[in-house]
Write a protein that holds these residues in place. Structure first.
Motif, short mmCIF file in Angstrom:
data_model
loop_
_atom_site.label_atom_id
_atom_site.label_comp_id
_atom_site.label_asym_id
_atom_site.label_seq_id
_atom_site.Cartn_x
_atom_site.Cartn_y
_atom_site.Cartn_z
N CYS A 1 0.86 -1.18 0.00
CA CYS A 1 0.00 0.00 0.00
C CYS A 1 0.90 1.23 0.00
CB CYS A 1 -0.89 -0.01 1.24
SG CYS A 1 -1.84 1.49 1.46
N ASP B 1 -3.82 -2.26 10.09
CA ASP B 1 -2.44 -2.75 10.13
C ASP B 1 -1.49 -1.76 9.48
OD1 ASP B 1 -3.24 -5.21 11.30
OD2 ASP B 1 -3.74 -6.02 9.32
N CYS B 2 -1.92 -1.18 8.37
CA CYS B 2 -1.09 -0.25 7.61
C CYS B 2 -0.72 0.97 8.46
CB CYS B 2 -1.84 0.19 6.35
SG CYS B 2 -0.89 1.17 5.20
N ASP C 1 -6.69 -2.65 1.68
CA ASP C 1 -7.78 -2.94 2.62
C ASP C 1 -7.30 -3.55 3.93
OD1 ASP C 1 -9.78 -1.92 0.93
OD2 ASP C 1 -9.89 -3.82 -0.16
N HIS C 2 -6.12 -3.16 4.37
CA HIS C 2 -5.58 -3.54 5.69
C HIS C 2 -5.24 -2.25 6.44
CE1 HIS C 2 -5.17 -7.84 4.80
NE2 HIS C 2 -4.81 -7.46 3.59
N CYS C 3 -6.18 -1.31 6.44
CA CYS C 3 -5.91 0.05 6.92
C CYS C 3 -5.44 0.09 8.38
CB CYS C 3 -7.13 0.94 6.72
SG CYS C 3 -7.59 1.07 4.98
N TYR D 1 4.19 -3.48 6.45
CA TYR D 1 3.74 -4.79 6.01
C TYR D 1 3.67 -4.82 4.48
CZ TYR D 1 -0.90 -3.67 4.26
OH TYR D 1 -1.93 -3.20 3.49
N MET E 1 0.01 -11.97 4.20
CA MET E 1 0.53 -10.81 4.90
C MET E 1 1.81 -11.15 5.66
SD MET E 1 -1.08 -8.40 7.87
CE MET E 1 -1.79 -7.08 6.93
#
Length: 88
Positions: A7, A41-42, A37-39, A47, A54
């Motif tokens: 991302c 975690d991001c 769509d891992h906001c 990552y 992941m």
């Protein structure tokens, strides 16, 4: 071919240099996305997705090592599956 997806917002964690090094590796394609769509975690840590799985770490350098390990592990798993299929 290994696909590394990231991302663009995750670059704020200092992952740019690590991603450039990965992109220079033979058999690795690095793909940038606006969002994976891992906001949650991001926002928290560096990552990437390695072939859809992941991989995350506390630092960009640690992430680089974990990505290399994930690639090795996936290659080992594929080789074992290939051997199993050859034995059938």
């Amino acid at each position: 071919m290994h696909i590394i997806e990231y991302c663009v917002s995750n670059l704020a964690h200092g992952t740019g240099d690590m991603l450039r090094r990965l992109a220079e590796m033979p058999g690795v394609e690095v793909m940038e996305y606006d969002c994976l769509d891992h906001c949650g975690d991001c926002a928290l840590f560096p990552y990437v997705l390695v072939n859809g799985e992941m991989v995350a770490a506390a630092t960009a350098e640690e992430l680089h090592e974990k990505v290399l390990e994930a690639i090795r592990q996936q290659e080992d798993e594929q080789a074992a599956l290939d051997r199993l299929l050859d034995d059938l």
